[in-house]
Motif scaffolding. Structure first.
Motif, PDB file in Angstrom:
ATOM      1  N   TYR A 217       0.863  -1.187   0.000  1.00 26.22           N
ATOM      2  CA  TYR A 217       0.000   0.000   0.000  1.00 26.22           C
ATOM      3  C   TYR A 217       0.898   1.236   0.000  1.00 26.22           C
ATOM      4  O   TYR A 217       1.668   1.444   0.926  1.00 26.22           O
ATOM      5  CB  TYR A 217      -0.896   0.011   1.240  1.00 26.22           C
ATOM      6  CG  TYR A 217      -2.075   0.965   1.175  1.00 26.22           C
ATOM      7  CD1 TYR A 217      -1.890   2.344   1.051  1.00 26.22           C
ATOM      8  CD2 TYR A 217      -3.374   0.493   1.259  1.00 26.22           C
ATOM      9  CE1 TYR A 217      -2.974   3.217   0.999  1.00 26.22           C
ATOM     10  CE2 TYR A 217      -4.469   1.352   1.213  1.00 26.22           C
ATOM     11  CZ  TYR A 217      -4.259   2.715   1.085  1.00 26.22           C
ATOM     12  OH  TYR A 217      -5.327   3.578   1.029  1.00 26.22           O
ATOM     13  N   ILE A 218       0.788   2.037  -1.072  1.00 29.28           N
ATOM     14  CA  ILE A 218       1.519   3.298  -1.143  1.00 29.28           C
ATOM     15  C   ILE A 218       0.548   4.388  -1.581  1.00 29.28           C
ATOM     16  O   ILE A 218      -0.469   4.115  -2.204  1.00 29.28           O
ATOM     17  CB  ILE A 218       2.712   3.234  -2.134  1.00 29.28           C
ATOM     18  CG1 ILE A 218       2.241   2.841  -3.528  1.00 29.28           C
ATOM     19  CG2 ILE A 218       3.779   2.266  -1.627  1.00 29.28           C
ATOM     20  CD1 ILE A 218       3.353   2.772  -4.561  1.00 29.28           C
TER      21      ILE A 218
ATOM     22  N   GLU B 176      10.503   0.036  -6.390  1.00 29.71           N
ATOM     23  CA  GLU B 176      10.903  -0.748  -5.213  1.00 29.71           C
ATOM     24  C   GLU B 176       9.725  -1.540  -4.657  1.00 29.71           C
ATOM     25  O   GLU B 176       9.870  -2.709  -4.296  1.00 29.71           O
ATOM     26  CB  GLU B 176      11.448   0.195  -4.133  1.00 29.71           C
ATOM     27  CG  GLU B 176      11.860  -0.511  -2.853  1.00 29.71           C
ATOM     28  CD  GLU B 176      12.204   0.458  -1.738  1.00 29.71           C
ATOM     29  OE1 GLU B 176      12.539  -0.032  -0.633  1.00 29.71           O
ATOM     30  OE2 GLU B 176      12.146   1.677  -1.953  1.00 29.71           O
ATOM     31  N   ALA B 177       8.555  -0.897  -4.608  1.00 31.94           N
ATOM     32  CA  ALA B 177       7.367  -1.564  -4.065  1.00 31.94           C
ATOM     33  C   ALA B 177       6.965  -2.764  -4.911  1.00 31.94           C
ATOM     34  O   ALA B 177       6.631  -3.831  -4.385  1.00 31.94           O
ATOM     35  CB  ALA B 177       6.220  -0.568  -3.966  1.00 31.94           C
ATOM     36  N   ILE B 178       6.987  -2.604  -6.232  1.00 32.01           N
ATOM     37  CA  ILE B 178       6.618  -3.711  -7.124  1.00 32.01           C
ATOM     38  C   ILE B 178       7.577  -4.881  -6.962  1.00 32.01           C
ATOM     39  O   ILE B 178       7.162  -6.042  -6.864  1.00 32.01           O
ATOM     40  CB  ILE B 178       6.581  -3.232  -8.593  1.00 32.01           C
ATOM     41  CG1 ILE B 178       5.327  -2.392  -8.839  1.00 32.01           C
ATOM     42  CG2 ILE B 178       6.620  -4.423  -9.553  1.00 32.01           C
ATOM     43  CD1 ILE B 178       5.213  -1.852 -10.244  1.00 32.01           C
ATOM     44  N   ARG B 179       8.856  -4.595  -6.920  1.00 28.09           N
ATOM     45  CA  ARG B 179       9.844  -5.673  -6.778  1.00 28.09           C
ATOM     46  C   ARG B 179       9.672  -6.392  -5.440  1.00 28.09           C
ATOM     47  O   ARG B 179       9.819  -7.616  -5.363  1.00 28.09           O
ATOM     48  CB  ARG B 179      11.249  -5.109  -6.921  1.00 28.09           C
ATOM     49  CG  ARG B 179      11.577  -4.692  -8.362  1.00 28.09           C
ATOM     50  CD  ARG B 179      12.877  -3.928  -8.449  1.00 28.09           C
ATOM     51  NE  ARG B 179      13.211  -3.610  -9.843  1.00 28.09           N
ATOM     52  CZ  ARG B 179      14.063  -2.666 -10.217  1.00 28.09           C
ATOM     53  NH1 ARG B 179      14.677  -1.928  -9.293  1.00 28.09           N
ATOM     54  NH2 ARG B 179      14.310  -2.442 -11.492  1.00 28.09           N
ATOM     55  N   CYS B 180       9.363  -5.637  -4.411  1.00 26.90           N
ATOM     56  CA  CYS B 180       9.171  -6.219  -3.085  1.00 26.90           C
ATOM     57  C   CYS B 180       7.929  -7.112  -3.065  1.00 26.90           C
ATOM     58  O   CYS B 180       7.987  -8.266  -2.619  1.00 26.90           O
ATOM     59  CB  CYS B 180       9.034  -5.087  -2.067  1.00 26.90           C
ATOM     60  SG  CYS B 180       9.033  -5.626  -0.349  1.00 26.90           S
ATOM     61  N   VAL B 181       6.816  -6.599  -3.564  1.00 27.87           N
ATOM     62  CA  VAL B 181       5.568  -7.371  -3.598  1.00 27.87           C
ATOM     63  C   VAL B 181       5.716  -8.594  -4.501  1.00 27.87           C
ATOM     64  O   VAL B 181       5.186  -9.663  -4.193  1.00 27.87           O
ATOM     65  CB  VAL B 181       4.394  -6.467  -4.054  1.00 27.87           C
ATOM     66  CG1 VAL B 181       3.146  -7.287  -4.360  1.00 27.87           C
ATOM     67  CG2 VAL B 181       4.087  -5.423  -2.980  1.00 27.87           C
ATOM     68  N   ALA B 182       6.450  -8.454  -5.600  1.00 27.06           N
ATOM     69  CA  ALA B 182       6.678  -9.587  -6.515  1.00 27.06           C
ATOM     70  C   ALA B 182       7.395 -10.731  -5.808  1.00 27.06           C
ATOM     71  O   ALA B 182       7.198 -11.906  -6.147  1.00 27.06           O
ATOM     72  CB  ALA B 182       7.475  -9.134  -7.731  1.00 27.06           C
ATOM     73  N   ARG B 183       8.210 -10.400  -4.804  1.00 28.86           N
ATOM     74  CA  ARG B 183       8.908 -11.435  -4.022  1.00 28.86           C
ATOM     75  C   ARG B 183       8.003 -12.032  -2.938  1.00 28.86           C
ATOM     76  O   ARG B 183       8.426 -12.915  -2.186  1.00 28.86           O
ATOM     77  CB  ARG B 183      10.159 -10.847  -3.363  1.00 28.86           C
ATOM     78  CG  ARG B 183      11.244 -10.406  -4.329  1.00 28.86           C
ATOM     79  CD  ARG B 183      12.560 -10.133  -3.599  1.00 28.86           C
ATOM     80  NE  ARG B 183      12.449  -9.051  -2.628  1.00 28.86           N
ATOM     81  CZ  ARG B 183      12.691  -7.770  -2.877  1.00 28.86           C
ATOM     82  NH1 ARG B 183      13.038  -7.395  -4.106  1.00 28.86           N
ATOM     83  NH2 ARG B 183      12.582  -6.861  -1.926  1.00 28.86           N
TER      84      ARG B 183
END
Length: 212
Positions: free
Chosen positions: A103-104, A115-122
């Motif tokens: 959530y941003i 950064e958020a997309i890469r984090c959520v993708a993991r």
């Protein structure tokens, strides 16, 4: 490096175009589909099964929360990142309770989106720094506690009714009968202590669920 496929859901073309350009500047993120409302987001998720759904909350028809609920109902492993103008604990708690990973706020989205997309993708949660006060200091007001007691469907009926939609319009948007929505509406009023839709609207404005 594996490619992160993204479904981008937002009803504003200029917003989607801006983030599409941002994603195109990376080596690992690709937009595979775009949705302009919640129903499209749900259908396109089933069609493309993207790595991450980037979901606006306020769109025509069913909102991003209800679309996310449907997606997660079909695929509990779906990875959803909300980006929204709503910076309050009501929407943040609703999103987290559904199982949304990120959530941003739109205010800071361009700076942290990649950064958020890469984090959520993991499969890791990502909450924007601007949302942390709401995560740490959840509203303990009577209004907030009553809204927290609504079911996901009741919350969506509350939001749409407060925003001026009729029972028949809500039934059409949510693909259920007007009678079913009527039952939900009655339950919402009882749980929130509201006599009519005007009182629901005032409550929704106080909590930041809709704009004045």
């Amino acid at each position: 490096m594996s490619t992160i496929t993204v479904l981008l859901a937002d009803d504003h073309e200029v917003v989607r175009a801006g983030y599409r350009r941002l994603f195109e500047s990376t080596d690992d993120i690709e937009v595979v589909a775009e949705a302009t409302n919640g129903e499209e987001a749900y259908q396109l998720y089933l069609e493309h099964t993207p790595t991450v759904v980037v979901m606006d909350l306020t769109m025509p028809g069913i909102g991003g929360l209800d679309a996310s609920r449907r997606i997660l109902g079909r695929d509990s492993n779906a990875r959803i990142l909300v980006f929204s103008v709503h910076e309050n604990e009501v929407f943040l708690e609703r999103a987290m309770d559904l199982g949304i990973l990120g959530y941003i706020s739109k205010r800071n989205a361009s700076r942290v989106m990649i950064e958020a997309i890469r984090c959520v993708a993991r499969g890791e949660p990502f909450i924007g720094q601007e949302m942390m006060p709401h995560l740490v200091q959840r509203r303990q007001s009577q209004d907030g506690e009553r809204v927290a007691g609504l079911s996901p469907r009741e919350f969506e009926v509350f939001r749409l009714r407060a925003d001026g939609k009729s029972v028949n319009e809500i039934a059409e948007l949510l693909f259920v009968s007007p009678k079913t929505i009527g039952h939900h509406y009655t339950s919402v009023k009882q749980k929130l202590g509201a006599a009519n839709s005007a009182e629901l609207t005032r409550l929704a404005i106080r909590l930041g669920i809709i704009s004045p």
